[in-house]
Design a protein around this motif. Sequence first.
Motif, PDB file in Angstrom:
ATOM      1  N   TRP A  36       0.353  -1.380   0.049  1.00 54.43           N
ATOM      2  CA  TRP A  36       0.059  -0.038  -0.184  1.00 54.43           C
ATOM      3  C   TRP A  36       1.004   1.372   0.395  1.00 54.43           C
ATOM      4  O   TRP A  36       1.993   1.400   0.673  1.00 54.43           O
ATOM      5  CB  TRP A  36      -1.365   0.419   0.752  1.00 54.43           C
ATOM      6  N   PRO A  37       0.248   2.287  -0.757  1.00 50.02           N
ATOM      7  CA  PRO A  37      -0.506   2.244  -1.786  1.00 50.02           C
ATOM      8  C   PRO A  37      -0.392   1.438  -2.931  1.00 50.02           C
ATOM      9  O   PRO A  37       1.079   0.408  -2.874  1.00 50.02           O
ATOM     10  CB  PRO A  37      -0.876   3.481  -1.947  1.00 50.02           C
ATOM     11  N   GLU A  38      -0.453   2.002  -4.846  1.00 44.38           N
ATOM     12  CA  GLU A  38       0.460   1.408  -5.931  1.00 44.38           C
ATOM     13  C   GLU A  38       1.791   1.904  -5.511  1.00 44.38           C
ATOM     14  O   GLU A  38       2.234   2.726  -4.869  1.00 44.38           O
ATOM     15  CB  GLU A  38      -0.545   1.954  -6.725  1.00 44.38           C
ATOM     16  N   GLU A  40       3.689   3.722  -7.541  1.00 42.76           N
ATOM     17  CA  GLU A  40       4.574   5.317  -7.559  1.00 42.76           C
ATOM     18  C   GLU A  40       3.706   5.971  -6.880  1.00 42.76           C
ATOM     19  O   GLU A  40       4.368   6.962  -6.429  1.00 42.76           O
ATOM     20  CB  GLU A  40       3.598   5.649  -9.594  1.00 42.76           C
ATOM     21  N   GLY A  41       2.440   5.569  -5.867  1.00 46.25           N
ATOM     22  CA  GLY A  41       2.032   6.344  -5.341  1.00 46.25           C
ATOM     23  C   GLY A  41       2.774   6.076  -3.619  1.00 46.25           C
ATOM     24  O   GLY A  41       3.156   7.173  -2.879  1.00 46.25           O
ATOM     25  N   TYR A  42       3.520   5.211  -3.503  1.00 46.88           N
ATOM     26  CA  TYR A  42       4.641   4.393  -2.469  1.00 46.88           C
ATOM     27  C   TYR A  42       5.605   5.966  -2.891  1.00 46.88           C
ATOM     28  O   TYR A  42       6.291   6.631  -1.909  1.00 46.88           O
ATOM     29  CB  TYR A  42       4.885   3.414  -2.391  1.00 46.88           C
ATOM     30  N   ALA A  44       5.920   8.478  -4.464  1.00 47.55           N
ATOM     31  CA  ALA A  44       5.629   9.767  -4.187  1.00 47.55           C
ATOM     32  C   ALA A  44       5.336  10.928  -2.790  1.00 47.55           C
ATOM     33  O   ALA A  44       5.503  11.065  -2.462  1.00 47.55           O
ATOM     34  CB  ALA A  44       4.350  10.105  -4.692  1.00 47.55           C
ATOM     35  N   MET A  45       5.173   9.382  -2.029  1.00 48.04           N
ATOM     36  CA  MET A  45       5.627   9.696  -0.848  1.00 48.04           C
ATOM     37  C   MET A  45       6.122  10.018   0.114  1.00 48.04           C
ATOM     38  O   MET A  45       6.180  10.359   1.478  1.00 48.04           O
ATOM     39  CB  MET A  45       3.978   8.482   0.580  1.00 48.04           C
ATOM     40  N   SER A 121      -0.549   7.218   5.591  1.00 49.09           N
ATOM     41  CA  SER A 121      -0.779   8.664   5.786  1.00 49.09           C
ATOM     42  C   SER A 121      -0.727   8.509   7.240  1.00 49.09           C
ATOM     43  O   SER A 121      -1.515   7.621   7.601  1.00 49.09           O
ATOM     44  CB  SER A 121      -1.478   9.589   5.238  1.00 49.09           C
TER      45      SER A 121
END
Length: 275
Positions: A36-38, A40-42, A44-45, A121
């Motif tokens: 979690w998340p996908e 690319e989201g990882y 970005a975070m 988050s």
Amino acid sequence: MPEMPEVEIICRYLDKQLTGQRIMGVELLLPRQIKWPEPEGYRAMAIGRTIAGMNRRGKYLLMALDNGSELVFHLRMTGRLVYEPDGVNHDSYARLLFHLDGGGLLVYGDTRTLGTLYALSPGERWRIHGLAEMGPEPLTEDFTPAYIQQTAKGRRTAVKSFLLNQKYIGGIGNIYADEALFLAGIHPLRPVGSLSAAECQRLHQSVNTVIAAGIRDGGTTFRDYKNGEGKQGSHQEQLYVYNRQGQPCRRCGTEIEKMTVGGRGTHLCPQCQRP
């Protein structure tokens, strides 16, 4: 598998080395380990965030970021998290690389790729079932003999299985469960609900003793465990029963036996831990 002492040692070392450093880049060498998340989201975070500190809950490593988010690492069987100050990856099984602004590299390596990685988050720990519902840990105020007795009351499950259930007690794994039961003089197949108040007192003390000893000795290494500096622990040299089947008990000389409890290999002294 790294258990509470091993993860605590990794946490303490990485906290000193990483706090205040900024994550400049993230290389996902095996994206499927991101749960979690996908992927690319990882990325970005994480990218651009400053590491506020390293924490631990049970067997989970928690990297706090400056915006309140967390990167969570569950090492499972063969995961490891090693800081390389020279910025060079030395792990042929590296799965994730964090490039830091100080020029160093944080390497997540995992031989069997069983570990799981998350970016959460604030307030999202509920996404990880085992983390959100974990019981009190050894060496904390909430972990008391009374807590053991109350939680065990009426349960017929084997005491070994009870100790391994993270919902009841966080952080105990196979090695330290066997060691604690030996020190307490309790057979691993005893129904946990049958323990007396005095036995719960002994078990509480034994659990805290073996966890503290594991931390003191730098953790237990049989094959894969390495601390945040890439070094092995030495607690395996002090174990009473775990992985010592066929050898004499350090207390009474009786041959250590191995059996299966709840699907887990279990070591005991049949003399010191009579049913």
